[in-house]
Write a protein that holds these residues in place. Structure first.
Motif, PDB file in Angstrom:
ATOM      1  N   ARG A  58       0.822  -1.214   0.000  1.00 23.81           N
ATOM      2  CA  ARG A  58       0.000   0.000   0.000  1.00 23.81           C
ATOM      3  C   ARG A  58       0.853   1.261   0.000  1.00 23.81           C
ATOM      4  O   ARG A  58       0.567   2.231  -0.720  1.00 23.81           O
ATOM      5  CB  ARG A  58      -0.924  -0.003   1.224  1.00 23.81           C
ATOM      6  N   PHE A  59       1.906   1.274   0.823  1.00 21.55           N
ATOM      7  CA  PHE A  59       2.741   2.472   0.932  1.00 21.55           C
ATOM      8  C   PHE A  59       3.429   2.786  -0.390  1.00 21.55           C
ATOM      9  O   PHE A  59       3.441   3.930  -0.847  1.00 21.55           O
ATOM     10  CB  PHE A  59       3.769   2.292   2.042  1.00 21.55           C
ATOM     11  N   LYS A  60       4.011   1.759  -1.024  1.00 18.54           N
ATOM     12  CA  LYS A  60       4.728   1.991  -2.279  1.00 18.54           C
ATOM     13  C   LYS A  60       3.766   2.359  -3.407  1.00 18.54           C
ATOM     14  O   LYS A  60       4.107   3.132  -4.304  1.00 18.54           O
ATOM     15  CB  LYS A  60       5.539   0.758  -2.638  1.00 18.54           C
ATOM     16  N   LYS A  61       2.543   1.795  -3.377  1.00 25.11           N
ATOM     17  CA  LYS A  61       1.545   2.193  -4.381  1.00 25.11           C
ATOM     18  C   LYS A  61       1.194   3.667  -4.237  1.00 25.11           C
ATOM     19  O   LYS A  61       1.082   4.393  -5.227  1.00 25.11           O
ATOM     20  CB  LYS A  61       0.291   1.337  -4.236  1.00 25.11           C
ATOM     21  N   ALA A  62       1.008   4.090  -2.984  1.00 29.19           N
ATOM     22  CA  ALA A  62       0.689   5.505  -2.748  1.00 29.19           C
ATOM     23  C   ALA A  62       1.849   6.398  -3.169  1.00 29.19           C
ATOM     24  O   ALA A  62       1.649   7.468  -3.751  1.00 29.19           O
ATOM     25  CB  ALA A  62       0.356   5.717  -1.278  1.00 29.19           C
ATOM     26  N   LEU A  63       3.079   5.928  -2.899  1.00 30.36           N
ATOM     27  CA  LEU A  63       4.266   6.741  -3.180  1.00 30.36           C
ATOM     28  C   LEU A  63       4.562   6.835  -4.665  1.00 30.36           C
ATOM     29  O   LEU A  63       4.919   7.913  -5.171  1.00 30.36           O
ATOM     30  CB  LEU A  63       5.465   6.153  -2.427  1.00 30.36           C
ATOM     31  N   HIS A  64       4.399   5.736  -5.382  1.00 34.12           N
ATOM     32  CA  HIS A  64       4.832   5.688  -6.784  1.00 34.12           C
ATOM     33  C   HIS A  64       3.691   5.775  -7.794  1.00 34.12           C
ATOM     34  O   HIS A  64       3.939   5.971  -8.983  1.00 34.12           O
ATOM     35  CB  HIS A  64       5.627   4.397  -7.028  1.00 34.12           C
ATOM     36  N   VAL A  65       2.441   5.615  -7.336  1.00 35.90           N
ATOM     37  CA  VAL A  65       1.306   5.701  -8.258  1.00 35.90           C
ATOM     38  C   VAL A  65       0.369   6.849  -7.891  1.00 35.90           C
ATOM     39  O   VAL A  65       0.080   7.715  -8.719  1.00 35.90           O
ATOM     40  CB  VAL A  65       0.522   4.371  -8.290  1.00 35.90           C
ATOM     41  N   THR A  66      -0.107   6.852  -6.643  1.00 36.32           N
ATOM     42  CA  THR A  66      -1.115   7.840  -6.244  1.00 36.32           C
ATOM     43  C   THR A  66      -0.556   9.261  -6.235  1.00 36.32           C
ATOM     44  O   THR A  66      -1.156  10.169  -6.829  1.00 36.32           O
ATOM     45  CB  THR A  66      -1.676   7.500  -4.853  1.00 36.32           C
ATOM     46  N   ILE A  67       0.564   9.454  -5.565  1.00 33.09           N
ATOM     47  CA  ILE A  67       1.124  10.812  -5.457  1.00 33.09           C
ATOM     48  C   ILE A  67       1.487  11.383  -6.829  1.00 33.09           C
ATOM     49  O   ILE A  67       1.134  12.537  -7.136  1.00 33.09           O
ATOM     50  CB  ILE A  67       2.323  10.827  -4.492  1.00 33.09           C
TER      51      ILE A  67
END
Length: 301
Positions: free
Chosen positions: A203-212
């Protein structure tokens, strides 16, 4: 085909015309009132019959003893603190969308958005109830726990004014501002998340590399709008929280204009302050837009 498209285009233009006229009527026509800054305006007397003053009120604005430097300092300080806090709305939106249960997610979103609809008079009453010297809940609790020896006057603490007012506006608007980012998150291609899952991202890496990265264009536009409103403080907030103890750290350009024009009945000076603020804001907006366009390629102009 082209004829049908032309009819559709004209229909869309016709639908936007009333809104354009409203903007013209309420945003641009009132600019004629700027003429009061260049005459010795007397209420009830036509501007065309008023004595021409030239730049006298602007000289008065920049003269010694003017509160303009103090007002600019406070306005910029509160504005920059608000800009520094602007990523919090994006972070909150990401956290809300990560909540698994839809009912809980909707409840959190609604609960955090409600303060935006509360009048600043009610907001002041709430904070007065908690932080006032006489009978404030926080002061009473701290005294009973022997954490302080005497009540702290947070509402009149000059040194804490900038930080306190920033926290107040964050509390009031962060939930409502997050809605824009939540809408932007829903438009991000889900295949990017699927690809990240295949690569083993949590979840954290998805938020960092996709969502943001997907939210950066929205953040850029909102940042530019915030910079354009850098000199426009929340007048209602300043008005209700202003007192003699924190005056030197809370008076802003909007409050200074109100004080000069409506309290002291110097309408020409009050208008001169407004003209100065509007022109300076426009210059700041175009400068910031040019800088961000070169850096990220995104702009609003």
């Amino acid at each position: 085909m082209n004829q049908t498209r032309r009819k559709t285009d004209w229909l869309l233009w016709a639908m936007t015309l009333p809104f354009f006229l409203l903007v013209l009527l309420f945003s641009y026509v009132p600019l004629a009132g700027w003429s009061m800054a260049f005459v010795k305006y007397i209420p009830g007397l036509s501007i065309f019959k008023s004595e021409f003053a030239g730049l006298d009120y602007f000289r008065q604005l920049f003269s010694l003893g003017s509160e303009l430097p103090k007002a600019i300092t406070n306005t910029l300080a509160l504005g920059f603190l608000g800009i520094l806090a602007s990523p919090l709305s994006m972070i909150l939106a990401i956290l809300i969308t990560e909540v698994g249960r839809s009912r809980l997610r909707r409840f959190i979103q609604v609960a955090l958005s409600l303060p935006n609809f509360i009048s600043f008079i009610i907001v002041y009453a709430i904070f007065f109830t908690f932080f006032s010297v006489d009978g404030g809940i926080v002061n009473q609790l701290l005294l009973k726990l022997h954490l302080v020896s005497e009540p702290t006057n947070l509402l009149g603490n000059e040194g804490a004014t900038w930080l306190f007012q920033t926290l107040v506006i964050i509390w009031k608007t962060i939930g409502w501002s997050a809605i824009i980012y939540i809408g932007a998150i829903t438009s991000i291609d889900m295949e990017l998340y699927d690809a990240a899952s295949v690569d083993g991202a949590g979840r954290f890496k998805k938020a960092l590399h996709v969502t943001i990265p997907g939210l950066l264009p929205t953040f850029t536009v909102l940042l530019l709008l915030s910079i354009g409103n850098l000199l426009s403080s929340n007048f209602e907030q300043i008005f209700v929280f202003h007192n003699a103890l924190n005056h030197d750290r809370i008076v802003t350009l909007d409050y200074y204009s109100y004080q000069a024009g409506l309290v002291n009945f110097d309408f020409s000076l009050g208008t001169a302050i407004g003209v100065f603020k509007s022109v300076t804001s426009l210059i700041i907006l175009f400068a910031a837009n040019g800088i961000i366009k070169r850096i990220s390629g995104n702009s609003i102009i």
